[in-house]
Scaffold this active site. Sequence first.
Site, mmCIF file in Angstrom:
data_model
loop_
_atom_site.group_PDB
_atom_site.id
_atom_site.type_symbol
_atom_site.label_atom_id
_atom_site.label_comp_id
_atom_site.label_asym_id
_atom_site.label_seq_id
_atom_site.Cartn_x
_atom_site.Cartn_y
_atom_site.Cartn_z
ATOM 1 N N CYS A 69 -1.944 8.720 2.831
ATOM 2 C CA CYS A 69 -1.313 8.453 1.719
ATOM 3 C C CYS A 69 -2.842 8.640 0.589
ATOM 4 C CB CYS A 69 -1.203 6.944 1.574
ATOM 5 S SG CYS A 69 -2.528 5.806 2.498
ATOM 6 N N GLU A 98 0.984 -1.052 0.055
ATOM 7 C CA GLU A 98 -0.041 0.045 -0.011
ATOM 8 C C GLU A 98 0.902 1.227 -0.061
ATOM 9 O OE1 GLU A 98 -1.435 3.364 1.012
ATOM 10 O OE2 GLU A 98 -2.020 2.452 2.930
#
Length: 501
Positions: A303, A269
């Site tokens: 993120c 990720e």
Amino acid sequence: MSSPAQPEVPAPLANLKIQYTKIFINNEWHDSVSGKKFPVINPATEEVICHVEEGDKADIDKAVKAARQAFQIGSPWRTMDASERGRLLYKLADLMERDRLLLATLEATNGGKVFASSYLFDLGGCIKALKYCAGWADKVHGQTIPSDGDIFTYTRREPIGVCGQIIPWNFPLLMFIWKIGPALGCGNTVIVKPAEQTPLTALYMASLIKEAGFPPGVVNIVPGYGPTAGAAISSHMDIDKVAFTGSTQVGKLIKEAAGKSNLKRVTLELGGKSPCIVFADADLDTAVEFAHYGVFYHQGQCCVAASRLFVEESIYDEFVRRSVERAKKYVLGNPLNSGINQGPQIDKEQHDKILDLIESGKKEGAKLECGGGRWGNKGYFVQPTVFSNVTDDMRIAKEEIFGPVQQIMKFKSLDDVIKRANNTSYGLAAGVFTKDLDKAITVSSALQAGVVWVNCYMMLSAQCPFGGFKMSGNGRELGEHGIYEYTELKTVAIKISQKNS
């Protein structure tokens, strides 16, 4: 993570004492093999909180041996009922709830996270995710298959084995749970390397894991640096899977190391430069608030941050005005203090990188609407910053800033904004604001992103898969798909004398 009803936020724990600073292997605390320690810094004060044992390859080797032993056929962990694994995870969630105040205070102190946010959303999200994984423990199963011939065929979902899990510094406790929850629920054993900036909540969790009753070797926690401890996990020949949350640059190194070693399974990720598109027919109040939240939450250290904001031309000026007004309301300071909206960036390196990108925006011709510099003379604080008149070729429109910087761009047509939104190597998340259902579905289908939020932003829940397209990663976390990322699928075919339908 969101919830319809939130508990009242208490005051942070006073006189916090750091209890756990050693390496956790086989349910015991160890000094590092090298004898080295490293400092852990409070980003709000720039002061040393404590020193933690610095693990490296030798310590990872010890942890892998313990995890492999715990995963042996016939071990207490391998022979444990799946429902009992679930009970242990439920127990761990209950212990987190019991120690919620301490964990939230520790997370805010070590990571610079606003305490109320840490208590409500980080801890709340951790507990929900852990319970979700606990519920799945005895529901991961195979199927029987009507294969041709006199053959009885079925599939098994089996644990992968020893899993290395490398945790980031922006959501250290939440990412810890996202990693260990599905791994343990499926019967794997784990070696966790927390980020060197934020190891303290992971080490405290080690004590709760032991208290909950997990067998020795099932969970091992080795704090250390990426180029040493992290690299040892990625290239280890006896680790079966590695999961990493962090930068795309490091993610590439991990995948390369996994391929060059034993071709271990990889879940990544990674970074993002997520587009958020606001059409002229959107509810402006809602769009301004979510776009603001989407980029300024946790000092922009997310993120999925809505870091490329596209606003339709006819409402652009008003949207900019409201966004600047909203950003100016922020109160900066020590994240443990009440009334604070924004804490510090995690460290000097990140702080300086953000300021450098802000300077690039000024030099390349973007209009600085507010902020634009350091805040205060102690701690790694950056002023909430808004740029208008941003063009797609500017660094602030292309590079992941990971800071409290909002760049607002203008668009004229639907086709144009879709092309511009997809013109990036990233593909983690996106947002769409419109009252037109057809437009919402058309745009969300066209966007190259792992998750698209419509008329909201950053709404995550444990039931929903999360992950990226393109260079934002491989695989998924959370949801049913996130559970299966920690299993191998085996087919068993048995010859029988006669098959009957």
